[in-house]
Design a protein around this motif. Structure first.
Motif, PDB file in Angstrom:
ATOM      1  N   GLN A  86       0.973  -1.146   0.001  1.00 35.93           N
ATOM      2  CA  GLN A  86      -0.161  -0.002   0.053  1.00 35.93           C
ATOM      3  C   GLN A  86       0.892   1.255  -0.197  1.00 35.93           C
ATOM      4  N   PRO A  87       0.385   2.344  -0.352  1.00 35.75           N
ATOM      5  CA  PRO A  87       1.306   3.599  -0.259  1.00 35.75           C
ATOM      6  C   PRO A  87       1.586   3.711   0.941  1.00 35.75           C
ATOM      7  N   GLN A  88       2.988   4.501   0.985  1.00 35.47           N
ATOM      8  CA  GLN A  88       3.686   4.864   2.080  1.00 35.47           C
ATOM      9  C   GLN A  88       3.417   6.419   2.211  1.00 35.47           C
ATOM     10  N   PHE A 134       4.997   9.836   4.198  1.00 35.51           N
ATOM     11  CA  PHE A 134       6.514  10.158   4.794  1.00 35.51           C
ATOM     12  C   PHE A 134       6.253  11.316   5.880  1.00 35.51           C
ATOM     13  N   GLN A 164       4.322   2.770  -7.843  1.00 37.93           N
ATOM     14  CA  GLN A 164       3.711   3.722  -7.332  1.00 37.93           C
ATOM     15  C   GLN A 164       4.639   5.138  -7.835  1.00 37.93           C
ATOM     16  N   TYR A 201       5.291   8.959  -6.739  1.00 31.05           N
ATOM     17  CA  TYR A 201       5.268  10.018  -5.529  1.00 31.05           C
ATOM     18  C   TYR A 201       5.758  11.440  -6.006  1.00 31.05           C
TER      19      TYR A 201
END
Lengths: 112, 113
Positions: free
Chosen positions: A99-101, A103, B33, B35
């Motif tokens: 899953q997304p992290q 920060f 992903q 970011y």
């Protein structure tokens, strides 16, 4: 921002001294990560935790140790800091590994 | 070792134009992903695309994934000055029983007003 706090935000210390960075979360996420970010290298994983007292090494773990005695806190320790460990350190949290992290805003560490 | 590699390393465009960034990787993945990182801040998650998906959208962002070519692209449409940031792809996979998210070195995007 997700409830994640890194402390200190800035630190200057001398070679050979011990340093501990703290990551605190209020999200009750299982996974916590420590990364370092350096020019030309991007973001590299140091250690991560998948539960209380459960940790594993990342790509650049030499010279670093971690501890997680509570869900909300993940500590990164440099036992004897070296100039090569001058970097920006980021903590991240995640609900599951795939899953997304989320920060924190990082700790800028300078070792002279 | 770096898994994802972004291309280009730097991109400068005018406001209103579209920005396309590419990411290539080497081994099989569970997900990829993207970011964003503004100067002096932590990374912010944009989109996650799983290995069985080909395209995802989120607002002005469009991500594609081609597992046969081991590549992904991030498209930002109608860019704004506020989109100025570094963009990173990260590949998620199980390696040797360990769960890993490996980041590339990033693309630095500048959107000129």
């Amino acid at each position: 921002d997700a409830g994640i706090t890194q402390s200190p935000r800035h630190k200057v210390t001398e070679t050979g001294t011990p340093v501990t960075l703290r990551c605190h979360q209020t999200e009750n996420h299982r996974y916590m990560y420590w990364y370092r970010q350096d020019p030309g290298h991007g973001l590299r994983l140091i250690h991560y935790s998948y539960g209380v007292k459960d940790t594993d090494k990342g790509e650049v773990s030499d010279g670093y140790s971690v501890s997680r005695s509570k869900t909300e806190d993940f500590l990164l320790t440099l036992e004897s800091a070296t100039s090569s460990q001058t970097s920006v350190y980021f903590c991240a949290i995640g609900y599951r590994w795939d899953q997304p992290q989320h920060f924190g805003d990082g700790t800028r560490l300078s070792i002279l | 070792s770096q898994q994802g590699e972004e291309d280009p390393q730097a991109l400068s465009i005018q406001e209103g134009e579209n920005a396309t960034m590419n990411c290539s990787y080497k081994t099989s993945i569970n997900n990829l992903q993207w970011y964003r990182q503004n100067s002096g801040r932590g990374l912010v998650h944009l989109i996650l695309i799983r290995s069985n998906e080909r395209e995802k959208h989120s607002g002005r962002l469009r991500v594609t994934l081609d597992t046969s070519k081991k590549s992904s692209s991030l498209l930002i449409t109608a860019s704004r000055a506020a989109d100025t940031a570094s963009y990173f792809c990260a590949t998620g996979s199980l390696q040797g029983g360990s769960e890993k998210l490996v980041f590339g070195k990033g693309t630095k995007l500048t959107v000129n007003p």
